[in-house]
Design a protein around this motif. Sequence first.
Motif, short mmCIF file in Angstrom:
data_model
loop_
_atom_site.label_atom_id
_atom_site.label_comp_id
_atom_site.label_asym_id
_atom_site.label_seq_id
_atom_site.Cartn_x
_atom_site.Cartn_y
_atom_site.Cartn_z
N LEU A 335 0.86 -1.18 0.00
CA LEU A 335 0.00 0.00 0.00
C LEU A 335 0.89 1.23 0.00
CD1 LEU A 335 -2.66 -1.05 2.67
CD2 LEU A 335 -2.87 -1.15 0.18
N ARG A 336 0.72 2.09 -1.01
CA ARG A 336 1.60 3.24 -1.15
C ARG A 336 0.87 4.51 -0.72
NH1 ARG A 336 4.50 2.48 -7.00
NH2 ARG A 336 5.47 4.43 -6.33
N PHE A 337 1.55 5.29 0.13
CA PHE A 337 0.98 6.53 0.64
C PHE A 337 1.83 7.68 0.10
CE2 PHE A 337 0.06 3.15 3.63
CZ PHE A 337 -1.30 3.31 3.87
N GLU A 338 1.40 8.22 -1.05
CA GLU A 338 2.21 9.22 -1.74
C GLU A 338 1.37 10.37 -2.28
OE1 GLU A 338 4.01 6.82 -4.74
OE2 GLU A 338 4.93 5.46 -3.29
N LYS A 339 0.08 10.38 -1.99
CA LYS A 339 -0.84 11.33 -2.59
C LYS A 339 -0.46 12.77 -2.29
CE LYS A 339 -5.74 12.55 -2.85
NZ LYS A 339 -7.12 12.21 -2.38
N HIS A 340 -0.01 13.03 -1.08
CA HIS A 340 0.27 14.40 -0.66
C HIS A 340 1.76 14.70 -0.63
CE1 HIS A 340 -3.96 14.84 0.28
NE2 HIS A 340 -3.91 13.75 1.03
N SER A 341 2.54 13.90 -1.32
CA SER A 341 4.00 14.10 -1.37
C SER A 341 4.40 14.75 -2.68
CB SER A 341 4.73 12.75 -1.22
OG SER A 341 4.38 12.12 -0.02
N THR A 342 5.60 15.33 -2.68
CA THR A 342 6.15 15.87 -3.92
C THR A 342 6.58 14.69 -4.81
OG1 THR A 342 6.99 17.79 -2.73
CG2 THR A 342 7.93 17.36 -4.89
N PRO A 343 6.14 14.64 -6.07
CA PRO A 343 6.41 13.46 -6.92
C PRO A 343 7.88 13.09 -7.01
CG PRO A 343 4.79 14.87 -7.96
CD PRO A 343 5.28 15.62 -6.76
N GLN A 344 8.77 14.08 -7.10
CA GLN A 344 10.18 13.77 -7.25
C GLN A 344 10.89 13.58 -5.92
OE1 GLN A 344 8.81 16.62 -8.56
NE2 GLN A 344 8.59 16.02 -10.71
N CYS A 345 10.28 14.06 -4.85
CA CYS A 345 11.04 14.19 -3.61
C CYS A 345 10.46 13.42 -2.44
CB CYS A 345 11.11 15.67 -3.25
SG CYS A 345 12.44 16.09 -2.14
N GLY A 346 9.20 13.06 -2.48
CA GLY A 346 8.60 12.38 -1.35
C GLY A 346 8.09 13.38 -0.32
N ASN A 370 15.15 20.81 -7.06
CA ASN A 370 13.75 20.48 -7.27
C ASN A 370 13.02 21.75 -7.67
OD1 ASN A 370 12.15 17.89 -6.84
ND2 ASN A 370 10.78 19.41 -5.96
N TYR A 371 12.00 21.63 -8.51
CA TYR A 371 11.35 22.83 -9.01
C TYR A 371 10.51 23.54 -7.97
CZ TYR A 371 13.22 21.64 -13.49
OH TYR A 371 14.09 21.36 -14.50
N LYS A 372 9.90 22.84 -7.06
CA LYS A 372 9.30 23.47 -5.89
C LYS A 372 8.94 22.38 -4.91
CE LYS A 372 7.04 27.34 -5.66
NZ LYS A 372 6.03 28.45 -5.67
N ILE A 373 9.33 22.60 -3.66
CA ILE A 373 9.04 21.63 -2.62
C ILE A 373 8.73 22.37 -1.34
CG2 ILE A 373 11.52 21.39 -2.15
CD1 ILE A 373 10.98 18.58 -1.17
N ASN A 374 7.74 21.87 -0.61
CA ASN A 374 7.42 22.41 0.70
C ASN A 374 8.56 22.10 1.66
OD1 ASN A 374 6.21 22.35 3.51
ND2 ASN A 374 4.49 23.15 2.32
N LEU A 375 8.91 23.06 2.49
CA LEU A 375 10.04 22.86 3.39
C LEU A 375 9.87 21.66 4.31
CD1 LEU A 375 11.10 26.45 4.54
CD2 LEU A 375 12.14 24.98 2.81
N SER A 376 8.64 21.36 4.68
CA SER A 376 8.41 20.24 5.60
C SER A 376 8.77 18.91 4.96
CB SER A 376 6.94 20.21 6.04
OG SER A 376 6.09 19.95 4.92
N GLN A 377 8.87 18.87 3.63
CA GLN A 377 9.16 17.62 2.94
C GLN A 377 10.64 17.45 2.62
OE1 GLN A 377 6.50 17.95 -0.43
NE2 GLN A 377 4.81 17.01 0.70
N MET A 378 11.46 18.40 3.02
CA MET A 378 12.89 18.37 2.69
C MET A 378 13.70 18.42 3.99
SD MET A 378 15.02 20.87 0.13
CE MET A 378 14.67 22.31 1.15
#
Length: 516
Positions: A335-346, A370-378
């Motif tokens: 089961l993959r939980f990736e809906k709310h993640s950045t496609p390239q970054c997780g 990365n072209y744009k990523i939320n800080l919480s994901q990096m």
Amino acid sequence: MSAPEPASRSSNRSTPQRCSYTYLSPENTQEGRRLLDSITWPETPPLPKPFSLALTTSGAKSSFTIVPRDGGWRVGDELTVRIQLRDYNGNPKKSGGDYLTTRLHNRKLGAGVVGQVQDHLNGTFTAVFPLLWNGPADVEVLLVQTSESITVLKRVDEEQPDRIQFSSDFRLGSVTETSTCNVCLDPDKAPLCDFTDLHTGEQWFCYKPKTLDCNTRVSHMVVLPGLKISEEESLLFQSQQMVSKGINMKVLIKALGKATVTISAKAGEIKKITTEPSGYYYGNEWRPLGGPKVHQFNNASVITACLKGKQLHMFGDSTTRQFYEFITKKLPNLLRFEKHSTPQCGPFLAVDHTNDIMMTFRCHGPPLRNYKINLSQMQYVANELDQLNGGPDTVVVVGVWAHFDSFPMEVYYQRLMAIRRAVGRLLNRAPGTKVIVRTANMKDMNVHGSLYNSDWFSLQRDKVLRAVFNHPGVLLLEAWEMVQAHYLPHNLHPPAEIIKLMVDMILSNTCPENRG
């Protein structure tokens, strides 16, 4: 590796503590300077004045010769090849510093191994190959980059360490401002926001927005400036597709005489090979030399059996993400939980409750292109490692290299040392944890790509990575030689055939008792 130390968050100071692309922290200075000095590239010649492409290295005019051996070649022997570089006029080169790679291969047998290349600093090179299989073997010599093009790359590296730039959005309510960010910025141009991580010591700065505070930063993105070199210099970066203008980058050098040898079966005991590579291909399978045996994991049931009851955590860049994507596509029950993640970054999470399998991927922190990523994901890899419990059922895969090619080596070394210290803390509190570090790999190149991600840049970082993680508790995943020795073209993101072989290495280390 160091003892545990407490974690802490990034600072949001508006006054920088220290900003330098070539800064080494006190604990890293002595080892770092010694290591960086040890990988210094040979001196390369200045560009001809007035500029003349005819006086630079020509792959078409250069050649190699197989050194004869009395009695022929047998498995366990070594094959020596002499290489003479010439300019476009056919004159022998008199200086060194060109970047060559060599390969011995047999496509029919699915066999291949890289050679050890020695630069004699006078326009000649020697390549030595271990002979590891019985049958024909073809010699391949590749001019990756000329010494003159490396002269340009050295200058670009020194004069434009900020040639890849970044920005962040700062937001408060309906007000959004965008500001330039990087490892180092000029504090005389504008006030700085200091986002140096207090735990790892990793530097990161942004120019303070005109109206908003530093603590309103919400995103990170790359900004690729139009880095330019002169039209003459660009002639030194011509790929194989640019036939009309000549070829001097990733071009095959022809043989004087035969390019093929026949290797006979061994006679008696094989003597120890002095030019031992990390491994070689045979039967289209990777066979490490001196490392764990690689087993084949060819279907979902075998992979599931290996990962049952385990956690597999992957951190790094997109070449590491390829492992996550490959395995998750092979296991339909995840089961993959990736809906709310950045496609390239997780961040990515995949679980199989029935077999108690968990897999994760998260990209590394800045400088991330990365072209744009939320800080919480990096997040920084070192900080992520400090959050893991670890243990015999935990496997960690780290791959950090490509995004650092355009920065001075000190920046990359600092990052690796922060990760190494975190690995040390992880192994200290959970000795059974398996840690795998992926090396760099060669890629396809053009003029633009060479200035940011040349194989020459990657080679230097690969050397540093190997030295930093030369530790019995860490397994190096040999991406560099696996790509170079394979018959498929070089690619920043290796094709599925090679990724599968790398995944086999990961899983073989995860469950060495599994025979596929």
